[in-house]
Scaffold this active site. Structure first.
Site, PDB file in Angstrom:
ATOM      1  CG  LEU A  18     -88.381  50.391  26.368  1.00 35.78           C
ATOM      2  CD1 LEU A  18     -87.276  50.485  25.286  1.00 35.78           C
ATOM      3  CD2 LEU A  18     -88.061  51.186  27.386  1.00 35.78           C
TER       4      LEU A  18
ATOM      5  CD  GLU B  51     -86.557  49.651  30.191  1.00 36.44           C
ATOM      6  OE1 GLU B  51     -87.240  50.303  31.048  1.00 36.44           O
ATOM      7  OE2 GLU B  51     -85.181  50.320  30.018  1.00 36.44           O
TER       8      GLU B  51
ATOM      9  CG  ASP C 157     -82.357  44.296  11.451  1.00 38.75           C
ATOM     10  OD1 ASP C 157     -82.523  44.655  10.482  1.00 38.75           O
ATOM     11  OD2 ASP C 157     -82.969  43.536  12.320  1.00 38.75           O
TER      12      ASP C 157
END
Length: 266
Positions: free
Chosen positions: A82, A80, A176
């Protein structure tokens, strides 16, 4: 790029209306697509899109924000789109990372290996945290370093049983966690992206977050106090991403590696 977008749209069963490349993908291609039903999504390739999808799902299950996975194929991942406006969200980031780290795994590691581009991330499972960090995050780089640097890494790895806790709680790590992988909008974190998850000592994420810029006091107030001795362990945990950067991007990161080795006493 258009072929990647078209393949993603077809996987979602929709017609591609528009696509545009996105910046920030140093190790993978990124493209924003718009479909004929008005939806937008982000498409990326990478070393292992299904593995990344599983990591994003794990982050969401922990209650931390991450993009929903719309599709995962061997060649690409669709997630999706964002919102992101770049506004400071240190307090919400502290709460989000605390929720992430509250999730606990069965041991140290992850069910499968991963990679940062061409740099492999060996995982598997271990019951001994210093062994895991030494073997899977430090010594693995030795064959790719010059002998002098490799010897310093080996010496540090040999000392880890005396430097790291043997059995910290195996928290869910992003793996990360730096500012570029934190999307913010309206003073809130909208999503943690580009993970390289494993279960391990929560300090590894906190050290990474401080490597290329430090979150402000609001982060620490929301996340909680650091464990005693974190300042001494921080360069040990920061050494892994520094070694990865050295291998990926070259000699410009050697000074960072050497400085962290010195700070860690190696």
């Amino acid at each position: 790029m258009s072929a990647l977008a078209a393949a993603a749209a077809a996987r979602l069963g929709r017609r591609l209306v528009d696509c545009a490349p996105l910046g920030g993908g140093e190790l993978s291609r990124l493209v924003r697509i718009r479909l004929d039903d008005g939806r937008e999504a982000v498409v990326k390739d990478g070393p292992d899109p299904p593995a990344e999808a599983a990591m994003l799902d794990a982050i969401r299950r922990a209650g931390a924000p991450a993009p929903a996975v719309l599709a995962a194929e061997a060649a690409f991942l669709v997630i999706e789109c964002l919102p992101a406006d770049g506004r400071e969200a240190d307090a919400d980031l502290g709460r989000a990372v605390a929720r992430l780290h509250a999730a606990t795994g069965p041991a140290y590691g992850w069910a499968q290996d991963y990679a940062f581009g061409p740099v492999a991330i060996g995982n598997g499972w271990s019951e001994d945290w210093p062994v895991f960090w030494g073997e899977r995050r430090l010594l693995c780089h030795g064959p790719h370093l010059d002998p002098a640097l490799a010897r310093r890494v080996e010496a540090l790895a040999a000392a880890l049983p005396d430097r790291l806790p043997a059995r910290p709680r195996p928290a869910l790590l992003h793996g990360d966690l730096w500012a570029g992988n934190v999307l913010c909008a309206g003073g809130r974190v909208s999503g943690l992206i580009d993970p390289a998850c494993a279960y391990g000592h929560a300090e590894a994420d906190l050290a990474m977050l401080a490597l290329f810029g430090r979150p402000g006091p609001a982060f620490h107030a929301a996340y909680g106090e650091a464990e005693p001795g974190f300042a001494e362990r921080r360069p040990i945990y920061q050494l892994w991403p520094a070694l990865v950067h050295l291998r990926l991007f070259g000699a410009g990161y050697r000074g960072l590696v050497e400085g962290l080795l010195a700070a860690a006493g190696a």
